[in-house]
Design a protein around this motif. Sequence first.
Motif, short mmCIF file in Angstrom:
data_model
loop_
_atom_site.label_atom_id
_atom_site.label_comp_id
_atom_site.label_asym_id
_atom_site.label_seq_id
_atom_site.Cartn_x
_atom_site.Cartn_y
_atom_site.Cartn_z
N UNK A 346 3.42 -6.05 -11.74
CA UNK A 346 4.16 -6.82 -10.73
C UNK A 346 3.38 -6.88 -9.42
N UNK A 347 2.82 -5.76 -9.02
CA UNK A 347 2.02 -5.72 -7.78
C UNK A 347 0.75 -6.54 -7.93
N UNK A 348 0.14 -6.51 -9.11
CA UNK A 348 -1.07 -7.29 -9.33
C UNK A 348 -0.79 -8.79 -9.18
N UNK A 349 0.31 -9.25 -9.76
CA UNK A 349 0.64 -10.67 -9.64
C UNK A 349 0.92 -11.05 -8.18
N UNK A 350 1.57 -10.16 -7.44
CA UNK A 350 1.77 -10.44 -6.03
C UNK A 350 0.44 -10.48 -5.28
N UNK A 351 -0.48 -9.62 -5.66
CA UNK A 351 -1.81 -9.65 -5.04
C UNK A 351 -2.52 -10.97 -5.35
N UNK A 369 7.40 -9.16 -0.28
CA UNK A 369 7.74 -8.60 -1.60
C UNK A 369 6.85 -7.44 -2.00
N UNK A 370 5.65 -7.39 -1.49
CA UNK A 370 4.87 -6.17 -1.66
C UNK A 370 5.55 -5.01 -0.93
N UNK A 371 6.12 -5.31 0.24
CA UNK A 371 6.88 -4.29 0.95
C UNK A 371 8.11 -3.84 0.18
N UNK A 372 8.79 -4.78 -0.46
CA UNK A 372 9.97 -4.42 -1.25
C UNK A 372 9.59 -3.51 -2.43
N UNK A 373 8.50 -3.84 -3.10
CA UNK A 373 8.05 -2.97 -4.19
C UNK A 373 7.78 -1.56 -3.67
N UNK A 374 7.14 -1.46 -2.52
CA UNK A 374 6.83 -0.15 -1.95
C UNK A 374 8.10 0.58 -1.54
N UNK A 383 5.71 0.26 2.93
CA UNK A 383 6.64 -0.87 3.04
C UNK A 383 6.65 -1.40 4.47
N UNK A 384 6.72 -0.50 5.44
CA UNK A 384 6.74 -0.92 6.84
C UNK A 384 5.47 -1.68 7.21
N UNK A 385 4.34 -1.23 6.68
CA UNK A 385 3.09 -1.94 6.97
C UNK A 385 3.10 -3.35 6.39
N UNK A 386 3.65 -3.49 5.19
CA UNK A 386 3.71 -4.81 4.58
C UNK A 386 4.66 -5.73 5.35
N UNK A 387 5.82 -5.20 5.78
CA UNK A 387 6.73 -6.02 6.57
C UNK A 387 6.07 -6.44 7.88
N UNK A 406 15.70 -2.28 6.95
CA UNK A 406 15.91 -1.49 5.73
C UNK A 406 15.04 -0.24 5.76
N UNK A 407 13.78 -0.40 6.14
CA UNK A 407 12.87 0.75 6.18
C UNK A 407 13.32 1.78 7.21
#
Length: 578
Positions: A346-351, A369-374, A383-387, A406-407
């Motif tokens: 899932x993370x690979x496809x987002x990448x 969505x990378x943040x959501x996965x984290x 997650x915070x870094x991705x947001x 959320x974080x």
Amino acid sequence: MRPTATSAARRPGVRNLLDTGDAHETRHADGTHHADDTHHADDTHHADDTNDTNSVLGADEVNHTDDATPVANPADAVNQIDHARRADHAHAGDARDERTGTVRSGIDGGTAGDGPNPASGRRSGREDDGDASADGNGGAAPGPRARRPRLRTVLVAGAGGLAVAMLLTGVAALLPGTEPASPPVAARVELREAPVSPVSVARSVESLQVRLQRLPKDHLAWARLGAAYVQQARITADPSYYPKAEQALARAAALAPGDPEVLTGQASLAAGRHEFDLAVRLADQAIEANPYGALAHGIRADALTQLGRYDEATDAINRMMDLRPGVSSFTRASYDAELRGDVRKAADFLAYALRDALAPEDVAYCRYYLGELALHSGDVDRAAREYDAALAAAPDYVPALAGRARALAVSGRLAQAADAYQAVVNRLPLAQYLVEYGEVLVRLGRDPSAQWTLLDAQRRLMAAAGVRDDLTWAEFEADHGSAERAVRHARAEYERNPNLVAADALAWALHKAGRSKEALRYAKQATSTGWRNALLHHHRAVIERALGRTGDAKRSAALVKEINPRFDPELPALARFS
């Protein structure tokens, strides 16, 4: 689950989109342009056509596209929602103009995914551009399947969602008074998924309405107007746009029965209203008319996911990737992998999607969505870094603002989280955000009644606009209201859409109603695909413990900690995937 559908829901394939996208002109491999089929041989403006057009557009709509009248009674709570929505429109427009220094315009259409719905559900609103063909609604001829992003000269991408946003290329052909830069050969116009802002989609609606006053027999403009209304419903949380979309798409269908773009727009509307069986049928008709329409395959995948038909959804996503590998198909593939428990894939496809994302809004979408996965794996810092990265790309992207809130809540900074949620719901009072905010207030010992009042207003608005969302109310009633009402809503949802989340909602509602033995079969179904969702496994552990199945309960509880060490059962809405 991740929305499009979405209501503004956080459901699989029904996601809400809050981005903006530029329309562009599509060239074929030979460098030629293809004629815009919205120019009809008979452009005469007849009096009877004008009256008929006005009856659909509404006399006040041509000049007042931002101020839709709610279909529910104007209760105080509804007025609060409308006030928050309009304030966000103004804020988003000002911020975007400051960043770009230009006034954006274009023909941006409506989704599949909010999917808040949400439909919404989840990754339903991204559409890689590809090379448009002359065949129907925007698909390229089939080629070898690509699983990695490719370089592109132009990008039209959409978020969604719950929700299948559509972008219309060939803006010049649709704007009255625009002169072509070269001889009268315009770009082909087609439905495309794209991220849009409330301001840009409102401008597009206005442009289409003006065009339809001149050319009331332009079926593609009607289809795009309908699609734009669907998008407005999702990005503003105002379901009163759905009936307008229905009228516009009905007019398009009357003018051009069987047109694949019209059918795709109707499928998107059906998904937005959570009529997923109908969405599949309409998408199938669109695909039969044009097998190379990638967007129709994407909408079909979203609806099949909602219906719990996961193998068929996977096939539809694979077909979409064959036709148009890009942000939209990669994000759908990511969610499909996640539902099967393959978080790495899932993370690979987002990448891959992120590498293919050129527009800031696409970057924000992927980062979010990378943040959501984290976050849902317990890695709050990542997650915070991705947001933050999402907001650096698109500062007005509301899902990332909600992700930050959320974080903060998950990390225990509840007072800061409450302030952040207040800002989020002031901008966009989606049901998901209202429930999350209310739960944080409860944890702080504060009164959440104002949020519950707004939530009820949203329910009435959705119902009045023909949106069925028993899932939201099943979950809310089970956690914060009546167990019996939760069971009624959950059964209704499960009977229509027997997916993993509906099975979990029914299991939890039955358990709360003292019927744990009946609940267990649904809890097992909800956890049957390997999806690493801590909330679903927590519910199963509680149900097993209530039945005296101590060993099973311990194993389920251990899996919860393994999946997400930060999981907090007192904040269940925060553990639901957006």
